[in-house]
Motif scaffolding. Sequence first.
Motif, PDB file in Angstrom:
ATOM      1  N   PRO A 127       7.066   5.461   2.006  1.00 27.21           N
ATOM      2  CA  PRO A 127       6.147   6.380   1.304  1.00 27.21           C
ATOM      3  C   PRO A 127       4.726   5.827   1.250  1.00 27.21           C
ATOM      4  O   PRO A 127       4.501   4.618   1.333  1.00 27.21           O
ATOM      5  N   TRP A 128       3.770   6.734   1.072  1.00 29.40           N
ATOM      6  CA  TRP A 128       2.351   6.400   1.083  1.00 29.40           C
ATOM      7  C   TRP A 128       1.790   6.051  -0.300  1.00 29.40           C
ATOM      8  O   TRP A 128       0.589   5.922  -0.457  1.00 29.40           O
ATOM      9  N   ASP A 129       2.632   5.883  -1.297  1.00 32.34           N
ATOM     10  CA  ASP A 129       2.146   5.802  -2.672  1.00 32.34           C
ATOM     11  C   ASP A 129       1.093   4.709  -2.884  1.00 32.34           C
ATOM     12  O   ASP A 129       0.065   4.948  -3.545  1.00 32.34           O
ATOM     13  N   LEU A 130       1.320   3.509  -2.357  1.00 29.48           N
ATOM     14  CA  LEU A 130       0.366   2.430  -2.572  1.00 29.48           C
ATOM     15  C   LEU A 130      -0.986   2.730  -1.934  1.00 29.48           C
ATOM     16  O   LEU A 130      -2.019   2.274  -2.408  1.00 29.48           O
ATOM     17  N   GLY A 131      -0.970   3.499  -0.846  1.00 32.08           N
ATOM     18  CA  GLY A 131      -2.222   3.848  -0.197  1.00 32.08           C
ATOM     19  C   GLY A 131      -2.942   5.005  -0.846  1.00 32.08           C
ATOM     20  O   GLY A 131      -4.180   5.035  -0.873  1.00 32.08           O
TER      21      GLY A 131
END
Length: 232
Positions: A127-131
């Motif tokens: 998933p892209w959450d940290l970005g």
Amino acid sequence: MSGLLFELPETLTIPVKGESAGYPVGRIFCVGRNYAAHAAEMGFEVDREAPFYFTKSPANAVASGASMPYPPGTENFHYEMELVMAIGAPVFRADAEQARGAIHSFGCGLDMTRRDLQIKSREKQRPWDLGKDVESSAVFAPLTPAAELGEIGPQRIHLEVNGEVKQDATLAELIWKLDEIVMDLSKFYHLRPGDLIMTGTPAGVGPVVAGDKITGGIDGLDPIELTITDAE
């Protein structure tokens, strides 16, 4: 026993042109790769089968004019200028007419992104959450009622860093049109007032550093502004 162990910060309420009451932010949905030229600069062809989405936390929403500390964990922090649409009526499995009727207002938005972390996650199919879901990374200008903007297409969308133009396109370049986005997203969610949809960014994304001032605009809407400060 009643009450709360602690108080949570209030989420953002966005001013609406011509209204005394503001628009409270509920959920934030974001459309990925919705301009062909931006998809190309990221190394992808456009997927025309259906839109795809990621989300941002309402707690990470801030108003235009804010100052944002350069976030931790990144060395490649990017701006993305976007048209935002605000939902004003409940809608589920909408047809085109219902989708258009559910759009309450429009505004300018910034989707600030830790690009290096997004790319690392993407390469590992994570998933892209940290970005993407970064503190203070969803920036919103005041909203304008949908009827006042007119037909979507010819409006210029642009962004500048320290006065230098970085993004410059028109809304006609949107791959998935606004009613199509609402129709598709409403297959998966009961959309409701308070839901914001960030509709994607044109080509020209790039990095900012502490001290940079970001400005942007869309014809017919209030402009947007964000200042990047030193890391905390």
